[in-house]
Every structure is written in C-alpha cells, then in structure tokens.
Write an enzyme that holds these catalytic residues in place. Structure first.
Site, PDB file in Angstrom:
ATOM      1  N   GLN A 182      19.732   7.520  14.804  1.00 33.92           N
ATOM      2  CA  GLN A 182      20.418   7.760  13.700  1.00 33.92           C
ATOM      3  C   GLN A 182      18.584   9.033  13.281  1.00 33.92           C
ATOM      4  O   GLN A 182      18.893  10.069  12.384  1.00 33.92           O
ATOM      5  CB  GLN A 182      18.693   7.051  12.513  1.00 33.92           C
ATOM      6  CG  GLN A 182      19.744   5.502  12.833  1.00 33.92           C
ATOM      7  CD  GLN A 182      18.858   4.734  12.259  1.00 33.92           C
ATOM      8  OE1 GLN A 182      18.947   3.479  12.912  1.00 33.92           O
ATOM      9  NE2 GLN A 182      18.498   4.273  10.774  1.00 33.92           N
ATOM     10  N   ARG A 210      16.750  -1.022   6.581  1.00 34.13           N
ATOM     11  CA  ARG A 210      17.376  -0.673   4.823  1.00 34.13           C
ATOM     12  C   ARG A 210      16.139  -0.145   4.162  1.00 34.13           C
ATOM     13  O   ARG A 210      15.946  -0.992   3.405  1.00 34.13           O
ATOM     14  CB  ARG A 210      18.023  -1.408   5.197  1.00 34.13           C
ATOM     15  CG  ARG A 210      19.328  -0.823   4.049  1.00 34.13           C
ATOM     16  CD  ARG A 210      20.551  -1.364   3.761  1.00 34.13           C
ATOM     17  NE  ARG A 210      21.341  -0.638   3.156  1.00 34.13           N
ATOM     18  CZ  ARG A 210      22.456  -1.212   3.254  1.00 34.13           C
ATOM     19  NH1 ARG A 210      22.793  -2.596   3.333  1.00 34.13           N
ATOM     20  NH2 ARG A 210      23.391  -0.660   2.448  1.00 34.13           N
ATOM     21  N   CYS A 211      15.277   0.506   4.796  1.00 34.64           N
ATOM     22  CA  CYS A 211      14.079   0.031   3.472  1.00 34.64           C
ATOM     23  C   CYS A 211      12.946   0.909   4.146  1.00 34.64           C
ATOM     24  O   CYS A 211      12.707   1.902   5.256  1.00 34.64           O
ATOM     25  CB  CYS A 211      13.352  -1.104   4.353  1.00 34.64           C
ATOM     26  SG  CYS A 211      11.367  -0.341   4.367  1.00 34.64           S
ATOM     27  N   GLU A 241      19.030   1.821   0.561  1.00 34.96           N
ATOM     28  CA  GLU A 241      17.683   0.236   0.434  1.00 34.96           C
ATOM     29  C   GLU A 241      17.865  -0.076  -0.765  1.00 34.96           C
ATOM     30  O   GLU A 241      17.282  -1.023  -0.598  1.00 34.96           O
ATOM     31  CB  GLU A 241      16.958   1.194   1.515  1.00 34.96           C
ATOM     32  CG  GLU A 241      17.324   1.597   2.248  1.00 34.96           C
ATOM     33  CD  GLU A 241      15.937   2.455   3.056  1.00 34.96           C
ATOM     34  OE1 GLU A 241      16.062   2.849   4.788  1.00 34.96           O
ATOM     35  OE2 GLU A 241      15.697   3.357   2.701  1.00 34.96           O
TER      36      GLU A 241
END
Ligand SMILES: Cc1cc2nc3c(=O)[nH]c(=O)nc-3n(C[C@H](O)[C@H](O)[C@H](O)COP(=O)(O)OP(=O)(O)OC[C@H]3O[C@@H](n4cnc5c(N)ncnc54)[C@H](O)[C@@H]3O)c2cc1C
Lengths: 291, 789
Positions: free
Chosen positions: B226, B373-374, B743
């Site tokens: 990522q 996802r935070c 998110e």
C-alpha cells in the site's frame, strides 16, 4: 494452499470405480463433491494416497421415488435437493434442511451421500437421516448391503464402510399425508457449521396421536445424536405443548455439547431446548397439513 | 454549512460530482487484472515458510537435512543464516525490532522459523514438513492483563533494558483539568469494553516476487504494498541496499485495508534469498498464514468515564486503554503517537477536559496493530465514546439522540480545538443526525419498541454520530519512521491533449484510476477517460507515503488539484499567446480559455496542449507538465450519523438488523458512486465486527480464527440492507473541499450496531456486551450467565 501428492483416477462407471476401490483398499478414498476432503488435504490434515473421483459417473446422480421411499444417488448434490420437486413434495424434513447446508457455492458441489459418509458430527444431513430412519446402500466389487443409518454412523468421522466399499444410494422414507418434519439450525453466518441443529419428524396415526417420532441433533455430541429417549417417550402420545416441552427437556439433558467459540455448553443446551420445542411444533403443523 | 455539490462539467468530461463508471473495472471484470501471484519470471523459485506450532518456546535445534536433500529444494534458510548477514531482526514501524526468522525463541504461534526455496510451490511445502525443530516450551501469555502480572514470564528477553512485558506507555490531554471536571460532576458513567482482535483479511493475501539481478545488483521487488515508496526506503535501510538500485512495483492489489502497510518477514527472506541465489523468488501467503501472522488489528481493552451534569451536559472524559500488542510492537502509525490517534476519543462532543492514558503489553500473539480500514486507532476511539454516550443518556434518563444534540459541537464553533489537541476543520453534526432520524423514522421506531412483540422479540435502536480524523499529515506533526506524511502528484499533458497522472499513493480497489482522473477533468477540462493514472512503480512515480488512513484524496487528491491548477496557469499564458490577448483578459470554462466578453474567441485545452509542444512563445519553456508535493495544513474530519434498528431473540440470543441508515459527510464527493461503494463496504465490515468476527486464542496461545470457517466474513446473505444519505460540509482547507471516506463506515458503524442491541436489552439490566455480539453472549447477558470467551 498446496496438498501433498496423490494418485488420481476418474472412473466412467460404477463398476470401474468399485474395481479401483478394491485395488487401492484402505489407501483409497472416494472423491465426491470434495467440499470436505479437499480442504482437509489442502490443510494437510488428510493425505490419501489414491483418490477415486466419482464425478464422471452420471448414473449416480438421481433423486427417484421408489416404493414409498426416495432414493438419492451418490452424486446428487445438495443443490439438486434444494431444487427437487420430488423432495419438495415427498420429504418435508429434507426440503427444510437443504437450504441450511453450507452455502450456495458449496451446495453446487457437495453431495448428500458424501456428507453422510463423512460422519462429521457438525454435518447436517446425518441428523436428518437419523430422524427419518433412512438407510444407506453400500456396494463393493463383491456385493451390496443396506445399512440402517443408526448403524452406519459409527463414531466421530467414522462410518461402517469396509475398505473397497462405497455409498451408492440413500433411501429415505417418503412422507405420507399424516407425517412431516423440519430442520432448525443456528449458525453464525451462511456456510457456517451448526452451533446447534435439530431435525424433527412426526408421523401421526389416524386419531392424530404420534405414531413415530424422530429427533436428532447436530453439533452437540461426538456424533449426530438421535434422542431415542424422547422419541420413545412421544410415541403413542397426544401431541401437546407439555409433551414437546418434555421432549425438549430430554434433548437438552441428553446432548453432550462442548464449550467452544460457538458458545458455552450451557448455552447450547438452552438452544437445543428451544429449538427442539420449536421444531416439534413445526413438524406437527406440517404433519397436520397446516403448513 | 451544508451544501450539495453540483457538477460544473458535462458528464462525459467527468469532473467532480459525476458517478462515472470506474475505468479500472474493464480489466478487473474480464479477469485481466494482474496481481502479484500472476507474476511469472524466468527461472523463478518458490518459497514456503515453516512456522512455529507453539506460542512460546526456546528453539533448541533445527534439523533441515532431510528437507535440503529433497529433489527440487534449492535452499533452506534459517535465522542463523540471516544473522550472518545481520538480517535476523528488522525494525518495525513503531521503533521496535521484530524477528525475521526466529533465532532464540518463538514468541507466537505462526512465527516464521525457517524458509524453503524450491523449484515449485508443492515441493517447497513438502520440504517444510521435513524440517524438524526441537522446542523447549515456555508458558504462553494470552492476554495483556496476564502479561502485566507480577512474575509473568518475560517475552522480550532479548531486548536490552526490557525487564517487563510493557511495550509502551503514553498519555494525552490534561489530567488536572480532567480531574477538576470530574470533581464537579453530578454523575459519572463508566464503561469497560474490549475491542477484539480482528484482521483485515483482504481477498488477496500478502506476497512478494523478489528479483535481484546478480550482474547489476538491481533489485526489482514486486510487492503487495500500500506504500511502495516508503517500502523502498525501508528496504534500503533494512537490507542495506542502495536505494537507487531498488525498484518496488506494486501491481494490482486485491484489497489492503491496512494489511499491506507493514514490511513482513516473508518479504525480507525472499529478497535475501534472491540476492544470495541470484534467481527470482516468489512467496505468497496462504489464507491461514495471512490470518495468523500478518497484520492483526485492534485488540484494545478500554475503560472510559464520562463526567456529567444532572441536566445532561458532558464535562469531561477519562479513558485508559490496555492494548494487546502481540510479541513485537509493530503498529503502523505516526511516530509521535504511541497509541495512534486514539486521543480523538472526545468524538463529536463539546466539552472542556479529557485525559487519555495508554499502555501496551507484549503477549504471545502475532504482532501487527495495523490500522484496519482505520486512521490509526480512530476506530477504537470512536467506538468508546459512542458507546459511553448512549449509556450516559440512559443513566440520565434522556433519549440518546436528544443527549447527542445537546452535547454536539455546534456548526459555528468550527474550526474547533478539541481538549486533546485536534483542530476539527468543519462539521454540522446536528443536521446529519436529524437527517438520519428522519430517514429511519426514529420516533416511529421508539413507539414500536414500546409495543409488545407477538413473538417476544426485543427491539433496539442504536445511534453512532462519529467524527473521524483522516488525511495525515501535516509534516510538522506526522511522520512514519521519520518520513514526513506528505504526498505528491506529477501531471504531464501530452501534445494531443491526453494526460498521464503519476502518484505516490496506491489503489487497492478504491478506484484511484477514476477518481484522480476526475480531479484532473475538473481542473483542466480534459475528459477523465483521457487521463491515465499511474501508481505503484517507484521508478515511475513521484515519492509518497502511500494509501491508508483515508489519506489518498485528502493528500494526493489535493496534490493533483494543485498541480493541475499550476498547469492551468501555464495554459492561460499559452492561450494568451495563441489568442494574442493578455492572460488577464482570458476567462476559463471547463476545457477552454476564451476572451472575456467574446465567448467565440477561445482555445481548448487540447489546442493549448498541442501548442505547448508546437507553437510556444520564445520566452516560454516548452511542455505542459508539473509536479507538486502537498503538505496538508491540517487533517480533515469526516463525520456522520448512523442509526440501526435490531430485533433480538431472547431465546437463542440472535439479533437481526431490521433497518439501517447511514448519513455520511465526507465533504465534496468526487465520484458519488465510488463513495457509496466505500461506505457500503465499510458498513459491512463494521457489521462483521459487531456481529461475528474476531481472532481468539485458547489458553495455550493457539490461534482460533486461522481460516474462514473460524474467522467469519459476512456474505451478501447476512449483510443488512443499508440506506445511505449525505450532507456535504466541505473541508475549508482542502483545495477541492474533499475529506476522505474510505474508513468512515468501519469507524462509525460498530458502535451503532452494538448500541442497538444494548438498547434492546437495557431494561433487562444489560450495560455492555463485548464485540462480537455473538448469540451466546447476548443469551449470557440476558440470563446472567458468565460466558467466556
Ligand atoms: C465452506 C463450507 C461450508 C460447509 N458448511 C456445511 C454445513 O453447514 N453443513 C454441512 O452439513 N456441511 C457443510 N459443509 C460440508 C459439505 O456439505 C460437504 O459437501 C460434505 O460434508 C461432504 O460431501 P462431499 O460430496 O463434498 O464429499 P467429499 O469431500 O468428496 O468427501 C468427504 C468424505 O466422504 C467420503 N465419501 C464421499 N462420497 C462417498 C461415497 N459415495 N462413498 C463413500 N465415501 C464417500 C470421502 O472419501 C471423504 O472421506 C461445508 C463445506 C464447506 C467447504
């Protein structure tokens, strides 16, 4: 994931399959839908030396009505049962269970007979078969025998087959106008094995009393558990709220659940109690033609 | 200030506000995406990893002779061999060190012990089973509470100066002011709750193909990354390779969710093996390896207290957390913040004082602490405050919606300085909640809740009005391993008016190839379909910190808008030259400059682009391109209000969602369809957390949750139907007013589901059920039965 190496044969007929199985003896395994066997091989929990893949033997794929029972061939998939009009009209318990087995993808491949043969106490079909009093047809190169399901299920992942033998058919008693049943299952999500499953089947006599009762549980004992004490207790009785509550009590007492990520044993007993009662009521309504 | 954004470009141009179809989907839906495991290089070898079967133990011996003798096995790599090259340990993103291959002890089940390099992946795995390791088992520590007990076995005995199992301690806010607020309180409401260990579980697991050229020493490393640029720099530091010789290529990525931010031991071993053997080496995790060893998330034990006045105002918040770090402290988070951005836990509410104390403990579990996802622990923070707020309302005898309305930060208070030091950029929380209440018919459900249910089921209504903090940095405050959290965009306009946009971030399914092309379309009037977006190849994109923490649109999106505007200014001067007018006399409309008051006299951006290479003024540099590095002045603060209605069956403890509405405000929406896709996915993942998903361990440290039969991922079947709404409060400091949305829904929704179940059971005395709210836990809470786990 990568399984260890194995030999692989694809017979085109049942006779050929039985010959192959006789040759490889207890080193061999039937590969049906592969939905239990292949995951075990990929996780390297099973390492059979020979696989006999029966998927090309189309003669084994059928659902037929014969002399008061339904005959289910070894290659009949869970999804075939979900869609079958013969099952829909002739076996309310199977019809009610089929959509609860695994998920739509697995149902397209997994077979009923494979599931029965696998004897996983978390599998749904063996509870249904026990409640119905089904029979298993086993064949080898030397002959055929018909085994009552209660004898076929020997233990945790252990069936009564001899080396060289395979299941070719299941024989399931057909509902008459005074019988009916259902399967209730608690699962955490679709495709999850049961936290608790309850199969119930009732046949009423002409006076509306219970002629035969079948009751079996999933995931709460080392094998799919037929609650014979409750079955005997209900036979000959007038169906009632109290009777079903008593049967539920017996089921909750008889089962032997383990505490695990699906909940503590105490919880599972409570669910067995609640679902047995609900399942018997639903079976009764079906037997009476009310649903 | 709530507005709705009206597109200013025609649909085919596809500027901001158009739900154009995703460009990348053409290849994905044809099965033509190219993921890591699709990469085949000539002579490529395959790696498999031997992992520890136990949670804690000393390695007495490793016997690899049988494996080494197998046909097709090229090498067996052990920690000892790596140690000879100083590669047995590597730094983590939180300043700790982590074993690459264990040399002394194994510290969690699934830890990397040895690796086989073989000619095919089957042989590699067969050989793994032929390596024999002798362990002396040590007691396993399976909770942070146990880790901190007197006399607990020391997990990190190799670490100089480490005498206990404490990984870090940290605090934020003002302790004294908070104590004062609590002294004035009429009522204090407390909550203890665990945010369980979970896993991002992307569809594609992690992997690498390392290709070190023995002749040139150049390393091409295909990586599920990522953050390819940051990884290049870290590889240079970890492996001691010159950075110009490292090229990271992050191909199509099948979901990341934070899992693909860290550097994992497998990457390092494969690269070392390729370097030593001189051939490409591929390693791809199995699903179980992914779940047990890489990138867990959450695992926060939280205690919260709210100080309240009798008439329903919040005076202060106290929070203390104990985090379960696993064997190595490897959180991916900004350097200065030892518990991430957890101190955003004052949420959407206006009160004067807060204090947060955090401690992390080493346990015999996998390391990770990735922000699934935070935005760095905002998920845990938001969960705590939203749960506390509901319980506070009930203890005060107030409706939780009314209580929220009374305590929300008011629109005129923005920019708002929170008691833990965040400056919220913009918001209108009242409007979002009001809209959600209307959409779901809140009053109607409250009425129905009071009516008796025919089957004895219980109805519950839960709200979460979350505020998120995303888009790190600014560079003054935020860095990862020293790398400042900026991002960049390079835009080149070709002579025919088409363009290529190169970014330092990396899409994992978010739709960057479309969204960022739309920003260019908006700013330059070049149709989005004419703009190619390139990411993931460090040799061909400008530097950046990568895609996580909802930062791509806030940072790289801003860089794109700024560089496009710079190019537009040059385009203006070119247009002036072509039109023989003064630049000041020109007016812009999407795709075209024209002379003020003479709309017929104009040139299109395509004509201008052509001129940039064919007909430019003598005093002007040729070409039409630029690079911009964007350093955000502040974070952005998306928010929203979610309301869930559930029905609980008290007999078996199951609950099902009857209705759910989600009103999100992420500022200006570039592609509303993509935004809704992000929200729908996040709501689903939030549901998973609340309903079914966790990784747990038995008392010996065996991981339960190592495959998809145990680690549950919801399908379309059990996922509730969501109804989405929006408000639009632009970010005042972002060039296009966007805030980031990747998110919000995973952050905001878990509390809404759990609040709904607690709401249903409140009158029965239930105050908390930890996630996942499994049926047996509901049943246990209702029947007063302790259920563990
Ligand atoms: C994700 C997932 C979820 C699942 N969920 C459920 C569930 O909820 N409930 C449930 O009941 N099951 C579930 N299953 C199991 C599934 O129903 C399997 O299909 C079934 O248990 C086995 O049938 P199969 O045809 O796939 O058998 P295979 O996997 O091919 O074989 C299983 C075993 O039976 C033997 N066998 C197969 N056929 C025969 C035969 N004719 N004669 C002798 N031996 C034979 C094989 O040798 C093997 O040992 C799930 C499976 C998966 C992958």
């Amino acid at each position: 994931m990568y399984p260890p190496a194995f030999d692989y044969a694809v017979p085109r007929s049942l006779d050929e399959a039985l010959d192959l199985l006789a040759e490889v003896g207890d080193e061999g395994r039937v590969l049906a839908g592969g939905q239990s066997l292949i995951p075990m091989m990929k996780l390297r929990l099973a390492a059979p030396a020979h696989l006999v893949d029966i998927n090309e033997i189309s003669e084994l794929s059928y659902i037929r009505e014969v002399n008061g029972h339904l005959a289910i061939g070894a290659l009949t998939r869970h999804a075939d049962v979900v869609r079958s009009e013969i099952v829909g009209a002739g076996c309310s318990t199977m019809a009610s269970a089929a959509p609860w087995v695994a998920d739509p993808l697995v149902r397209n491949r997994g077979t009923v007979c494979g599931s029965v043969a696998h004897c996983d106490p978390e599998g749904d079909w063996n509870s249904v078969m026990l409640a119905l009093g089904a029979e298993v047809v086993a064949r080898s190169r030397t002959g055929e025998r018909v085994i009552p399901i209660s004898d076929f299920v020997v233990d945790f992942f252990t069936n009564a087959l001899e080396p060289g033998e395979m299941v070719t058919e299941l024989r399931v008693p057909r509902d008459d106008e005074r019988s009916g049943g259902c399967y209730l299952k608690l699962e955490r999500k679709i495709g999850d094995y049961a936290t608790v499953g309850v199969a119930a089947h009732l046949r009423l006599d002409e006076r509306g009393r219970i002629g035969r009762a079948g009751l079996a549980l999933t995931s709460v004992a080392p094998v799919n558990l037929e609650v014979e004490e409750a079955e005997r207790m209900m036979a000959g009785q007038e169906p009632s709220e109290e009777l079903f509550a008593e049967a539920a009590e017996i089921a909750a007492r008889t089962c032997q659940p383990q505490s695990d990520v699906r909940g503590p044993a105490e919880y599972k007993r409570a669910v067995v109690r609640a679902y047995t009662r609900r399942a018997l009521h639903q079976a009764l309504a079906t037997a009476r033609g009310e649903r | 200030m709530t507005t709705t954004h009206q597109p200013t470009t025609p649909f085919d141009m596809g500027g901001i506000g158009h739900s154009v179809r995703r460009k990348e989907d053409d290849r994905f839906i044809q099965g033509a995406g190219r993921y890591l495991d699709d990469i085949q290089l000539p002579g490529m070898l395959h790696m498999a990893i031997l992992r520890s079967p136990i949670a804690h133990g000393r390695i007495l011996s490793i016997d690899a002779s049988e494996a080494e003798a197998m046909d097709g096995v090229v090498a067996v790599v052990t920690g000892e061999m790596l140690a000879a090259h100083d590669l047995a340990w590597m730094p983590t993103l939180s300043g700790d060190t982590q074993a690459v291959l264990a040399t002394d002890k194994v510290r969690y089940q699934g830890q990397e012990v040895a690796a086989v390099i073989a000619t095919d992946p089957y042989i590699a795995r067969d050989a793994v089973s032929a390596i024999f390791v002798d362990y002396e088992e040590l007691p396993a520590i399976t909770s942070p509470q146990q880790a901190l007990e007197e006399g607990a076995v020391l997990i990190r005995d190799e670490k100089e100066g480490q005498t206990d199992n404490v990984a870090y301690t940290w605090e934020a806010g003002d302790r004294e002011a908070t104590d004062e607020a609590f002294a004035k309180a009429d009522l204090v409401v407390t909550l203890d709750t665990h945010y369980p260990r979970s896993h991002p579980a992307p569809l594609e697991t992690c992997g690498v193909v390392a290709d070190v050229d023995p002749a040139t020493g150049e390393a091409t490393i295909y990586l599920t990354s990522q953050a390819p640029h940051a990884h290049r720099t870290l590889f240079a530091i970890v492996a001691g390779l010159p950075e110009e010789k490292i090229r990271i290529i992050s191909p199509d990525i099948g979901g990341g969710f934070g899992n693909k931010v860290p550097i994992y031991p497998g990457y390092v071993v494969a690269t070392a093996a390729s370097l030593l053997i001189g051939k490409p080496v591929k390693w791809v995790e199995s699903r179980s390896e992914n779940l047990i060893s890489t990138g867990f998330a959450r695992d926060f034990h939280m205690h919260g207290e709210l100080a309240l006045t009798a008439d329903g105002k919040i005076l202060g918040l106290r929070a203390s957390i104990l985090s379960d770090q696993g064997a190595f402290y490897a959180d991916a988070q900004p350097t200065r913040f030892r518990a991430g951005l957890f101190h955003i836990c004052t949420g959407s509410y206006d009160f004067g004082a807060a204090h947060v104390a955090a401690k992390g403990a080493f346990t015999n579990k996998a390391p990770g602490g990735v922000a699934y996802r935070c935005s760095f622990r905002v998920t845990e923070a938001s969960y705590l405050i939203e749960r506390l707020v509901q319980n506070a309302a009930y203890e005060l005898g107030m409706d939780p919606a009314e209580f929220r309305m009374k305590n929300f930060i008011r629109p005129e208070q923005f920019p708002y300085l929170s008691p833990t030091g965040f400056v919220y950029d913009s918001g209108d929380y009242h409007t979002a909640l009001r809209k959600a209440m209307e959409m779901i018919d809140y009053e109607g459900w409250r009425r129905r809740q009071r009516e008796p249910h025919p089957e004895g089921k219980l109805i519950g209504i839960g709200i979460a009005s979350f505020t998120e903090v995303v888009g790190a940095g600014n560079s003054r405050t935020y860095d990862i391993a020293g790398l400042k959290m900026i991002d960049s965009a390079e835009l080149r306009i070709h002579p025919t008016g088409k363009a290529i946009l190169k970014l330092g971030v990396k899409s994992q399914g978010q739709g960057h190839e479309t969204t960022f092309a739309q920003i260019v379309a908006e700013e330059l009037g070049i149709p989005f379909s004419d703009v190619k977006v390139q990411e993931g190849d460090t040799d061909n994109t400008p530097y950046g910190l990568g895609t996580y923490a909802s930062r791509s649109t806030p940072v790289a999106g801003a860089a794109t808008a700024v560089v496009a505007r710079q190019i537009r200014e040059k385009a203006r001067r070119l247009a002036a030259h072509l039109l023989e007018a003064s630049p000041d006399d020109l007016e812009w409309e999407p795709g075209r400059f024209f002379v003020k008051g003479v709309p017929d006299k104009g040139v299109t951006i395509q004509e201008i682009a052509f001129a940039a290479y064919t007909d430019f003024p003598e005093d002007m540099e040729a070409g039409l391109e630029g690079v911009h590095y964007y350093d955000p002045p502040n974070m952005t603060y998306p928010f929203g209000s979610y309301i869930v209605v559930v029905e609980v069956d008290p007999e078996d403890g199951t609950w099902k969602v009857l209705d759910m509405v989600a009103v999100d405000d992420c500022g200006v929406r570039i592609n509303p369809m993509i935004v809704e896709g992000q929200i729908t996915g996040g709501l689903t993942e939030g549901f998973a957390k609340a309903n079914m998903q966790w990784i747990t361990f038995d008392e010996n440290g065996n991981c339960i949750g190592s495959n998809f039969l145990d680690y549950l991922v919801p399908t379309a079947w059990e996922t509730p139907r969501f109804r989405l709404g929006e408000t639009v409060t632009p970010s005042p400091h972002h060039p296009i007013g966007a805030k980031g949305v990747g998110e919000s829904a995973t952050v905001g929704s878990p509390a809404a589901y759990v609040n709904a179940v607690i709401d249903a059971l409140w009158s029965k005395g239930v105050r908390n059920i930890d996630m996942p709210v499994l049926p047996h836990r509901v049943w246990g809470a209702l029947n007063g039965v302790e259920v563990a786990p």
